[in-house]
Design an enzyme around this catalytic site. Structure first.
Site, PDB file in Angstrom:
ATOM      1  CD  GLU A 160     -71.023  46.653  79.486  1.00  0.00           C
ATOM      2  OE1 GLU A 160     -70.796  45.961  80.784  1.00  0.00           O
ATOM      3  OE2 GLU A 160     -71.775  47.164  79.332  1.00  0.00           O
ATOM      4  CG  HIS A 167     -72.948  48.799  76.706  1.00  0.00           C
ATOM      5  ND1 HIS A 167     -72.560  47.492  76.776  1.00  0.00           N
ATOM      6  CD2 HIS A 167     -73.425  48.684  75.341  1.00  0.00           C
ATOM      7  CE1 HIS A 167     -72.551  47.020  75.665  1.00  0.00           C
ATOM      8  NE2 HIS A 167     -73.815  47.658  75.194  1.00  0.00           N
ATOM      9  CB  CYS A 207     -71.246  45.864  72.437  1.00  0.00           C
ATOM     10  SG  CYS A 207     -72.094  47.564  71.628  1.00  0.00           S
TER      11      CYS A 207
HETATM   12  N1  PCA Z   1     -74.467  48.529  70.738  1.00  0.00           N
HETATM   13  C1  PCA Z   1     -75.520  47.387  70.869  1.00  0.00           C
HETATM   14  C2  PCA Z   1     -74.955  47.031  69.341  1.00  0.00           C
HETATM   15  C3  PCA Z   1     -74.170  48.622  68.562  1.00  0.00           C
HETATM   16  C4  PCA Z   1     -74.096  49.302  70.222  1.00  0.00           C
HETATM   17  O1  PCA Z   1     -73.578  50.141  69.916  1.00  0.00           O
HETATM   18  C5  PCA Z   1     -75.341  46.303  71.517  1.00  0.00           C
HETATM   19  O2  PCA Z   1     -75.108  46.683  72.774  1.00  0.00           O
HETATM   20  O3  PCA Z   1     -74.828  45.501  71.803  1.00  0.00           O
END
Ligand code: PCA
Length: 214
Positions: free
Chosen positions: A79, A162, A143
């Site tokens: 990200e 992610h 996240c």
């Molecule tokens: N993914 C979610 C919240 C927790 C996770 O593992 C997100 O992408 O915000």
């Protein structure tokens, strides 16, 4: 040098979260000379911030690398940015909370860039044969909040990745159509490849990409 590696507990329809497994797997390990402390965060808008800042107070890391599940993504997504928005969309958090179009920090900046070498991380992963992309949105769920929180409250280098589903979770969730007459299954990546990705990302967040030999 110590890296705080955070993952998230399972949430919504997901029975597992690869980021939880990674944080647990690497907790107490040393990767390329870096001591890793793993922590699993709650998927709760009201608790992410305090739990994360408490962990930073306790661990006193040199940098923070956080991870979470992005169901359906086909690659490790490094990200680039966290925005000052909390919006659960259609996915209430594990406490049943569904913020809608809120600010994380009312008077805070609109956004923060991740301050680890995002592009180097993606290139390093690709060179290791691991599907990876820069992502320009971490969403607006917990996240995004984790990266925004570390950037807003500390001066530490902070990154967020992610992760795709693992194959078992992809087989359980998000399938469309009939399993016996076509249909489709979301993208996934083996836990072993996700673990290898983390082994590359931990030093890369510190050093950037290794010097190329040519
Ligand atoms: N993914 C979610 C919240 C927790 C996770 O593992 C997100 O992408 O915000």
């Amino acid at each position: 040098m110590t890296v705080l590696l955070t993952g998230y507990e399972p949430f919504a329809e997901h029975e597992t979260n690869p980021s939880e497994r990674l944080a647990t797997h690497f907790n107490g390990e040393t990767v390329d000379g870096e001591d890793v402390v793993g922590r699993v965060l709650p998927v709760e808008f009201a608790r992410v911030e305090n739990e994360l800042l408490d962990a930073i107070d306790e661990v006193r890391p040199d940098r923070v690398l956080s991870a979470g599940l992005a169901a359906g993504r086909s690659a490790i997504s490094v990200e680039r940015v966290a925005i000052n928005v909390a919006d659960a969309g259609a996915t209430s958090d594990n406490a049943g909370s569904t913020p809608h179009d809120e600010r994380i920090v009312p008077e805070g900046p609109d956004a923060y860039f991740a301050n680890v070498p995002v592009v180097d991380c993606v290139e390093t992963l690709l060179e290791a044969g691991i599907p990876a992309r820069v992502s320009n949105t971490a969403g607006t769920h917990c996240c995004n909040r984790a990266l925004y929180t570390v950037r807003h409250h500390t001066n530490l280098p902070a990154g967020f990745v992610h992760l795709p589903y693992t194959p078992a979770e992809a087989a359980r969730n998000g399938t469309t159509g009939s399993a016996t007459s076509g249909g489709s299954v979301p993208a996934s990546m083996s836990f072993d490849d996700q673990r290898r990705a983390m082994e590359s990302l931990i030093p890369c967040c510190r050093d950037g990409a290794p010097a190329r030999s040519e």
